[in-house]
Design a protein around this motif. Sequence first.
Motif, PDB file in Angstrom:
ATOM      1  N   SER A   1       9.642 -33.970  12.071  1.00 59.69           N
ATOM      2  CA  SER A   1       9.681 -35.295  11.441  1.00 59.69           C
ATOM      3  C   SER A   1       9.959 -36.345  12.508  1.00 59.69           C
ATOM      4  O   SER A   1      10.565 -36.062  13.551  1.00 59.69           O
ATOM      5  N   LEU A   2       9.507 -37.566  12.245  1.00 59.75           N
ATOM      6  CA  LEU A   2       9.745 -38.665  13.172  1.00 59.75           C
ATOM      7  C   LEU A   2      11.238 -38.869  13.394  1.00 59.75           C
ATOM      8  O   LEU A   2      11.695 -39.062  14.530  1.00 59.75           O
TER       9      LEU A   2
ATOM     10  N   GLU B   1       3.394 -48.500  18.607  1.00 61.34           N
ATOM     11  CA  GLU B   1       2.548 -47.392  18.163  1.00 61.34           C
ATOM     12  C   GLU B   1       2.923 -47.004  16.733  1.00 61.34           C
ATOM     13  O   GLU B   1       4.091 -46.991  16.363  1.00 61.34           O
ATOM     14  N   LYS B   2       1.926 -46.709  15.910  1.00 62.15           N
ATOM     15  CA  LYS B   2       2.194 -46.308  14.528  1.00 62.15           C
ATOM     16  C   LYS B   2       2.295 -44.787  14.456  1.00 62.15           C
ATOM     17  O   LYS B   2       1.384 -44.072  14.862  1.00 62.15           O
ATOM     18  N   TYR B   3       3.400 -44.298  13.941  1.00 61.91           N
ATOM     19  CA  TYR B   3       3.605 -42.871  13.786  1.00 61.91           C
ATOM     20  C   TYR B   3       3.753 -42.534  12.312  1.00 61.91           C
ATOM     21  O   TYR B   3       4.319 -43.304  11.540  1.00 61.91           O
TER      22      TYR B   3
ATOM     23  N   LYS C   1      16.403 -50.209  17.121  1.00 61.52           N
ATOM     24  CA  LYS C   1      15.923 -48.852  17.293  1.00 61.52           C
ATOM     25  C   LYS C   1      15.069 -48.443  16.095  1.00 61.52           C
ATOM     26  O   LYS C   1      15.506 -48.534  14.950  1.00 61.52           O
ATOM     27  N   ASP C   2      13.861 -48.033  16.367  1.00 62.95           N
ATOM     28  CA  ASP C   2      12.971 -47.458  15.346  1.00 62.95           C
ATOM     29  C   ASP C   2      12.752 -48.392  14.156  1.00 62.95           C
ATOM     30  O   ASP C   2      12.684 -47.949  13.014  1.00 62.95           O
ATOM     31  N   ASP C   3      12.671 -49.705  14.421  1.00 63.63           N
ATOM     32  CA  ASP C   3      12.435 -50.641  13.317  1.00 63.63           C
ATOM     33  C   ASP C   3      11.342 -51.625  13.723  1.00 63.63           C
ATOM     34  O   ASP C   3      11.622 -52.668  14.315  1.00 63.63           O
TER      35      ASP C   3
ATOM     36  N   SER D   1      11.346 -33.929  30.322  1.00 65.83           N
ATOM     37  CA  SER D   1      10.579 -34.937  29.574  1.00 65.83           C
ATOM     38  C   SER D   1      10.436 -34.525  28.121  1.00 65.83           C
ATOM     39  O   SER D   1      10.203 -33.346  27.819  1.00 65.83           O
ATOM     40  N   LEU D   2      10.578 -35.503  27.221  1.00 68.43           N
ATOM     41  CA  LEU D   2      10.396 -35.280  25.785  1.00 68.43           C
ATOM     42  C   LEU D   2       9.722 -36.518  25.217  1.00 68.43           C
ATOM     43  O   LEU D   2      10.306 -37.600  25.200  1.00 68.43           O
ATOM     44  N   GLU D   3       8.466 -36.386  24.771  1.00 65.06           N
ATOM     45  CA  GLU D   3       7.710 -37.549  24.285  1.00 65.06           C
ATOM     46  C   GLU D   3       6.930 -37.202  23.031  1.00 65.06           C
ATOM     47  O   GLU D   3       6.502 -36.051  22.844  1.00 65.06           O
ATOM     48  N   LEU D   4       6.732 -38.225  22.183  1.00 63.93           N
ATOM     49  CA  LEU D   4       5.798 -38.092  21.064  1.00 63.93           C
ATOM     50  C   LEU D   4       4.391 -38.241  21.634  1.00 63.93           C
ATOM     51  O   LEU D   4       4.105 -39.214  22.327  1.00 63.93           O
ATOM     52  N   CYS D   5       3.514 -37.277  21.359  1.00 64.65           N
ATOM     53  CA  CYS D   5       2.178 -37.317  21.965  1.00 64.65           C
ATOM     54  C   CYS D   5       1.219 -36.432  21.190  1.00 64.65           C
ATOM     55  O   CYS D   5       1.534 -35.286  20.866  1.00 64.65           O
ATOM     56  N   GLY D   6       0.034 -36.959  20.930  1.00 62.71           N
ATOM     57  CA  GLY D   6      -0.983 -36.174  20.237  1.00 62.71           C
ATOM     58  C   GLY D   6      -2.021 -35.587  21.174  1.00 62.71           C
ATOM     59  O   GLY D   6      -2.994 -35.003  20.724  1.00 62.71           O
TER      60      GLY D   6
END
Length: 905
Positions: free
Chosen positions: A651-652, A666-668, A45-47, A681-686
């Motif tokens: 924060s991430l 993807e680089k955050y 996870k997240d690595d 729905s919950l997503e990281l998005c620019g």
Amino acid sequence: MAATVTPACRPHPAGMPAAEIRERFLRFFERHGHTIVPSSSLVPKDDPTLLFTNAGMVQFKDVFTGKEKVPYKRATTAQKCMRAGGKHNDLENVGKTARHHTFFEMLGNFSFGDYFKREAIHFAWTFLTEELGLPRERLWATIFRDDDEAFGLWQEVTGIPAERIVRLGEKDNFWAMGDTGPCGPCSEIVYDRGEEFRCDAEVCGIGACDCDRWLEIWNLVFMQFNRDESGRLEPLPRPSIDTGMGLERIASVMQGVGSNFDTDLFRPLLRAVEDLTGRPYDGGEAGFPFRVIADHARACTFLIADGVLPSNEGRGHVLRRILRRAVRFGRILGLEEPFLYRLVDTVGEVMGDAYPEVRQRADYVRRVIRGEEERFFRTLDQGMAILAEVIERARQRGDGLIHGEEAFVLYDTYGFPLDLTEDAAEEAGLRVDREGFERAMAVQRQRARAAREVEEGWDPGSPLARALADEPATEFTGYERLEDEGTVRLLVRRDEPADRADAGEEVGVILDRTPFYAERGGQVGDTGWLETPRARLEVLDTQPLPGGRILHKARVVEGAVQVGDRVRARVDAARRAAIMRNHTATHLLHAALKRVLGDHVNQAGSLVAPDRLRFDFTHFEAPTAGQLRAIEDEINQQILRGIPVRWYWTSLEEALEAGALALFGEKYGNEVRVVQIGDYSLELCGGTHVVSTSDIGLFKFTAEGSVAAGVRRVEAVTGWGSLEYLRRQEAVLDRLAGTLRVPVDDLPARLEALVESHRELERQLRQLRSRLARQAADGLLEAAPQLAGVRVIAGELPVDDAEVLRETADYLRQRAGEAAVLLGARAGGRALLVAAVTPGAQERGLHAGRLVGEVARRLGGGGGGRPDLAQAGGRDPGRLPEALEQGRRLWMEQLAGGTTGAGPS
């Protein structure tokens, strides 16, 4: 290849099952104040630094560094681990040794600033000698050469004599999380299997050899330092403990067997392979394929159950390589059809109590494996025939080498993995020029990179790149407004900086601030207008440049623009609104896909344009019509609910803790933008989005298909695009109804009748072609010479259908007795070839696959196949007569010479 069989280890009285060892371990540490923490996924996870979870400490990495807080100071786990691919790769040793695996279980206990060396040594020694009852005199310890503290504690706590404590160097007994960060000495517990396991080395001992007598069963890591960038070690304020013991290894000790594969973790799988092949398992060298299949069946089952799917990169590539390697060894055992999926249930029987997911997802795992097996069997059929030719050429050259270019062609053209080529080469007493393969691969990558750079129009060494070196990032204001004012910082003409652009010219414009969204994350760039008091520019596209700069690709419509001008920037509002509808729809789509198809679905790519959206996702098979309808209904239901869409920066770490979806690879940055659609729905998005789902209007699928193995693609429209799509469909139906002169409702029945009539005509035409081909074939048979009891039949037939050509070859093979048949035909500007050989002709050394490949080269083509039946093609049908004559002559020469080889090279 070294055999794994070793003399039988002295049976331990307990003969303890692996499941009991696992349970005893967890309960022992629970009694000593440790919290039992479930195994984490094989996908870390997240690595992004790890392909797979390869040790028990991976899920606690942030706990050790202090980034994550947990409500306990002591933990214990039985962790699923994977070591295949990347830095930790045991794949090539699997099955050759007694103890190497891809998938394995690691039993571990952890202290987060609580206890340290003394307690860790005490716990390990107590568990092994009292809980498991291992004889103390067989246990040894290794320590880091400078760790005098550990040397003293081993003697003080356990009573182990100094001569059974071995000092080793940094390579063996010093652990580090990375080049910098937490690190420390470690201490391994080694079990002496006995003199009967001794190797032939002059000195057989820990650190001096690597034989099966000295079995490392448990590693205790004393995390006590922090290493800075200069390499200096500073003591940690809260030293910690990380330990790991391989369940497979300790099970082999407790069950008194000489190999992990002889434990109850593998025996059921080996018996299942025996049942599949009808062959008995041999614990020695002959059992190598059995052991590979058993190991890889576990790895594939667990990886897929954890959401990994076969692909050509990353984790999926490793899974595909493992799966295909198992299939390759199945072929060696005589398995000519998919079989690996049949072992999934056996893995579940052995492991399902500890890891319920392998039972719960068994049906899904079987379908994924079977689909990949079927695809690979098709690859193998073609690749193996070509590989046989390559091996034969290498033997004739006498250099003992398959050239790198040959291996690369197998990989690049036929999809044949390099490791399978190397395995086959090893069996044939050859080796592969891996350096040559890598050179060919590098050339291909360079070509692809150059093509991408041309396509993207960006050269890092260009004058533009140099001009941008000191240019700050463009401030993007387009989330809040569609109009804004900015200053021209740089003009770009033909990839070079410019001071001015006049009417009619196309120019790139970089502003200090802009509301224009630059293409990224699948969303296309904005269009619109840039206006100054003296000029008007139409923005045709907006693209990102390195360093956060935004490039407006524009055409000067009126006047002239120059660096320093103040600009009014206006985004095309209607186009942006259409893009936002489609982008928010992709978020609803992602969530709906997971709900309908399963949580394994993940985004694999997207395109968000004003007129449509495209979404790639991981899934092992085509969704059914019913599933697509359910997904469509699910999305439109959320649209009708009118759910507010909100976005915020955080924060991430906090975003991921809240459950936000992030794209793998993807680089955050440390601060991320989260887009939330109610509780759906919950997503990281620019990207840019509508304010309510009701703004989307209507969602309608327009296409669904396959992109790659394990990746599907859907396309859809929303809003006005949906209405336009439905009107186009309506127009098509009206046109068809008019052409066929029936009402729209009667179209299905009318079309079905026409299709059936067409099929009947095609059947009649095919029968006629077959009769004509057989008449011509009878003439070839009458004229065919006979040599060494074999008729050699070669000639061209007046057909343009490869299947008719194959049927005719079979017809001749049945009529002619012992025969070798080579037929050619012309179709669509190409030449077709089919070769067929009877069993008696094969015994005389004739090989259909090799001959047809040789003949096809004269036609500018290629092909191959089995010894009894093969086909090929070529680009030059004008040379078909001479190619057929060449093939006839080669076979005649072989028969006349009494050659016993397999055919021409």
